[in-house]
Motif scaffolding. Structure first.
Motif, short mmCIF file in Angstrom:
data_model
loop_
_atom_site.label_atom_id
_atom_site.label_comp_id
_atom_site.label_asym_id
_atom_site.label_seq_id
_atom_site.Cartn_x
_atom_site.Cartn_y
_atom_site.Cartn_z
N PRO A 284 22.73 -1.11 -24.86
CA PRO A 284 22.61 -2.57 -24.68
C PRO A 284 21.69 -3.17 -25.74
CG PRO A 284 21.36 -1.40 -22.99
CD PRO A 284 22.15 -0.36 -23.74
N ILE A 285 21.93 -4.43 -26.05
CA ILE A 285 21.17 -5.09 -27.13
C ILE A 285 19.68 -5.07 -26.85
CG2 ILE A 285 21.41 -7.41 -26.14
CD1 ILE A 285 21.68 -8.42 -29.07
N GLU A 286 19.28 -5.10 -25.59
CA GLU A 286 17.85 -5.13 -25.25
C GLU A 286 17.14 -3.87 -25.76
OE1 GLU A 286 20.27 -5.76 -23.11
OE2 GLU A 286 20.01 -7.92 -22.83
N THR A 287 17.85 -2.76 -25.77
CA THR A 287 17.21 -1.50 -26.18
C THR A 287 17.16 -1.33 -27.70
OG1 THR A 287 19.27 -0.22 -26.11
CG2 THR A 287 18.00 -0.39 -24.05
N VAL A 288 17.96 -2.10 -28.41
CA VAL A 288 18.00 -1.94 -29.88
C VAL A 288 17.54 -3.21 -30.60
CG1 VAL A 288 19.79 -0.18 -29.85
CG2 VAL A 288 20.46 -2.58 -29.92
N ARG A 289 17.02 -4.19 -29.84
CA ARG A 289 16.62 -5.47 -30.45
C ARG A 289 15.61 -5.27 -31.58
NH1 ARG A 289 16.72 -10.73 -29.14
NH2 ARG A 289 17.72 -10.28 -27.15
N GLU A 290 14.54 -4.48 -31.32
CA GLU A 290 13.50 -4.31 -32.34
C GLU A 290 14.02 -3.55 -33.55
OE1 GLU A 290 10.49 -5.74 -32.53
OE2 GLU A 290 11.22 -6.84 -30.78
N GLU A 291 14.89 -2.58 -33.29
CA GLU A 291 15.50 -1.82 -34.40
C GLU A 291 16.33 -2.74 -35.29
OE1 GLU A 291 18.99 1.56 -34.99
OE2 GLU A 291 17.88 1.50 -33.10
N ILE A 292 17.13 -3.62 -34.66
CA ILE A 292 17.96 -4.55 -35.42
C ILE A 292 17.09 -5.55 -36.16
CG2 ILE A 292 19.65 -6.42 -35.24
CD1 ILE A 292 20.93 -4.89 -32.92
N LYS A 293 16.06 -6.06 -35.48
CA LYS A 293 15.15 -7.02 -36.11
C LYS A 293 14.50 -6.42 -37.35
CE LYS A 293 11.03 -9.85 -35.31
NZ LYS A 293 9.95 -10.19 -34.37
N SER A 294 14.05 -5.18 -37.21
CA SER A 294 13.41 -4.50 -38.33
C SER A 294 14.39 -4.30 -39.48
CB SER A 294 12.87 -3.15 -37.87
OG SER A 294 12.27 -2.45 -38.93
N ARG A 295 15.66 -3.98 -39.16
CA ARG A 295 16.67 -3.75 -40.20
C ARG A 295 16.97 -5.05 -40.95
NH1 ARG A 295 21.33 0.19 -38.53
NH2 ARG A 295 19.47 1.47 -38.49
N ILE A 296 17.16 -6.15 -40.20
CA ILE A 296 17.43 -7.44 -40.84
C ILE A 296 16.23 -7.87 -41.69
CG2 ILE A 296 17.88 -9.89 -40.43
CD1 ILE A 296 19.30 -9.07 -37.82
N GLU A 297 15.04 -7.65 -41.13
CA GLU A 297 13.81 -8.01 -41.84
C GLU A 297 13.70 -7.25 -43.15
OE1 GLU A 297 9.85 -6.91 -40.16
OE2 GLU A 297 9.67 -9.07 -39.86
N ASP A 298 14.00 -5.95 -43.12
CA ASP A 298 13.93 -5.13 -44.34
C ASP A 298 14.93 -5.62 -45.38
OD1 ASP A 298 11.95 -3.55 -43.30
OD2 ASP A 298 13.26 -1.91 -42.70
N GLU A 299 16.14 -5.99 -44.95
CA GLU A 299 17.16 -6.50 -45.88
C GLU A 299 16.68 -7.79 -46.53
OE1 GLU A 299 20.75 -6.88 -43.63
OE2 GLU A 299 21.09 -4.70 -43.48
N LYS A 300 16.10 -8.68 -45.72
CA LYS A 300 15.60 -9.95 -46.26
C LYS A 300 14.44 -9.73 -47.21
CE LYS A 300 16.94 -13.26 -42.66
NZ LYS A 300 16.47 -14.39 -41.84
N ILE A 301 13.57 -8.80 -46.84
CA ILE A 301 12.41 -8.51 -47.69
C ILE A 301 12.87 -7.97 -49.03
CG2 ILE A 301 10.47 -6.91 -47.97
CD1 ILE A 301 9.91 -7.32 -44.96
N ASP A 302 13.86 -7.06 -49.02
CA ASP A 302 14.38 -6.50 -50.27
C ASP A 302 14.90 -7.60 -51.18
OD1 ASP A 302 13.72 -3.93 -49.62
OD2 ASP A 302 15.72 -3.38 -48.89
N LYS A 303 15.65 -8.55 -50.59
CA LYS A 303 16.19 -9.66 -51.39
C LYS A 303 15.08 -10.55 -51.93
CE LYS A 303 20.65 -9.87 -48.99
NZ LYS A 303 21.50 -10.64 -48.05
N LYS A 304 14.11 -10.87 -51.07
CA LYS A 304 13.01 -11.72 -51.50
C LYS A 304 12.15 -11.02 -52.54
CE LYS A 304 12.16 -15.22 -47.97
NZ LYS A 304 12.19 -16.31 -48.96
N LEU A 305 11.97 -9.70 -52.35
CA LEU A 305 11.17 -8.95 -53.32
C LEU A 305 11.85 -8.94 -54.68
CD1 LEU A 305 8.74 -7.18 -53.95
CD2 LEU A 305 10.04 -5.20 -53.14
N ASP A 306 13.16 -8.76 -54.70
CA ASP A 306 13.90 -8.78 -55.96
C ASP A 306 13.74 -10.12 -56.66
OD1 ASP A 306 14.78 -6.21 -55.68
OD2 ASP A 306 16.74 -6.74 -54.85
N SER A 307 13.88 -11.21 -55.91
CA SER A 307 13.76 -12.53 -56.52
C SER A 307 12.32 -12.80 -56.94
CB SER A 307 14.26 -13.63 -55.56
OG SER A 307 13.49 -13.66 -54.38
N TRP A 308 11.36 -12.32 -56.13
CA TRP A 308 9.95 -12.50 -56.47
C TRP A 308 9.61 -11.75 -57.76
CZ3 TRP A 308 5.70 -8.97 -56.20
CH2 TRP A 308 4.44 -9.58 -56.33
#
Length: 322
Positions: A284-308
């Protein structure tokens, strides 16, 4: 590495004449990065591990091109690292040698590994403790700077988490899996009966030591020739249907924390420990919410880091002399 260093290196780059009359270049600058430089010796030293791995494993006809491309990519990474270090210093971000050693000691304590065993594991990867400390220091400095400059500006919404879960639902319908640690003694290509018996005797001795209470992580670092040896042999979660039949049969018959007997496969002798299990079924989504959040966050950070980094490069003086 300020302007005086640049001047000194420019002078070093001027040919010096030996008694034979031939000119020899002691060292030269391969990149200017604002008011600091990267030298040929620094690049060649950093590249040596990569060169050895390419020499050992690459069998293609264009080895020289692969060498050149890898070397240039490494130089780009060294430039980015130097830019980040410069920016970190401007921002007052520092990492002391004691902080690096404290981090290493903490890691060794978690893995129940001695420093000697750790250094042996590094040697198998072609690294020294000093190389690892330098890389760890760069990583810590980069992390602190990224946390301030990039991570703080990244937000992940509930809508994004829900959409990611919907699009990647198959990823959360987990097959039965076990988390494994492995010690693997690989059969050499020119193996004969004597070599096989010697390996089997070593595997049997390691198995006895494990069941006698010695650390799996430490013995994996010392003896394993398999993946993740320097991380205690931790392979992470491995699903059914992805392992060698002999290994899979043993892995899924073990209880959590249990250590296997020596297992022989076409690859070599294996010793396994199951550290965790997970069953089939949809998560269920409740059990993987933090894992998904961390994954999306890492993807966004990688993109922002590249542009930075692109912006940082654009406003910096970089001149490559390779």
């Amino acid at each position: 590495m300020k302007k005086l260093r640049i001047l000194a290196l420019v002078l070093l780059a001027i040919p010096t004449f030996a008694l034979s009359g031939r000119a020899e270049v002691v060292d030269r600058i391969v990149a200017f990065v604002n008011d600091e430089v990267i030298t040929l010796v620094e690049l060649d030293t950093a590249f040596e591990t990569y060169r050895q791995k390419i020499e050992e494993s690459y069998k293609g006809p264009d080895k020289d091109r692969v060498m050149a491309q890898t070397r240039r990519s490494l130089l780009d990474r060294m430039i980015d690292t130097l830019l980040i270090e410069q920016e970190a210093r401007k921002s007052g971000i520092t990492v002391t040698d004691e902080e690096v050693m404290a981090s290493i000691r903490g890691m060794l304590a978690r893995r129940k590994m001695s420093q000697e065993a750790f250094q042996q594991a590094l040697a198998l990867e072609g690294k020294t403790l000093e190389t690892y400390k330098r890389e760890a220091k760069e990583t810590m400095m980069r992390t602190r700077l990224v946390r301030r400059e990039v991570r703080a500006k990244v937000m992940v919404t509930d809508e994004e988490i829900g959409e990611y879960y919907r699009l990647h639902r198959d990823s959360y319908e987990g097959s039965e899996a076990v988390r494994l640690k492995q010690i693997l003694l690989v059969f050499p290509k020119d193996m004969n009966d004597a070599v096989r018996e010697k390996l089997q005797a070593l595997a049997t001795d390691i198995g006895k030591r494990l069941k006698g209470g010695e650390s799996f992580d430490s013995l994996a670092a010392q003896f394993s020739q398999g993946p993740a040896a320097s991380s205690g042999g931790d392979l992470g979660f491995v699903e059914k249907g992805t392992m060698l039949p002999e290994v899979e049969k043993a892995a899924f018959s073990l209880s959590t924390k249990e250590i296997s007997d020596v297992i022989e496969s076409p690859v070599g002798f294996h010793i396994l420990q199951v550290t965790d299990r997970r069953g089939e079924g949809n998560k269920p989504i409740e059990t993987v919410r933090e894992e998904i959040k961390s994954r999306i966050e890492d993807e966004k950070i990688d993109k922002k880091l590249d542009s930075w980094l692109t912006e940082l490069r654009a406003k910096s003086h970089i001149e490559i002399k390779l």
